[in-house]
Write a protein that holds these residues in place. Sequence first.
Motif: not given
Length: 95
Positions: A28, A30-31, A34, A76, A79-81, A84
């Motif tokens: 992803s 977006a993720l 991290y 975080i 959007q990322s949350s 996930k």
Amino acid sequence: MATLFDKYGGCGTFIKIASSFYSRVLESDALSAYFRHIDMDSLVVHQAEFLSTALSAKDQAGGPFDLKEHHQRLSITEQSSRAKSNFFASISFGH
């Protein structure tokens, strides 16, 4: 009395769930950032341990576990949350 952890297959099942989850996370946009500097093998084991603990809603000391507080330092995004949460929700226990 068997726990939910035992009912759903124990450690092996939760390792598979965590592995599947993090495979999707790493794909992803977006993720993945991290987790750039994270030992993913250790994180998969950590997540499997968390899932086994979360089924009883207790942390290792026996008190309530606050997931939001635990991840606050990571900043975080919403959007990322959501991404996930969607990945995790799509993983079935029969996987």
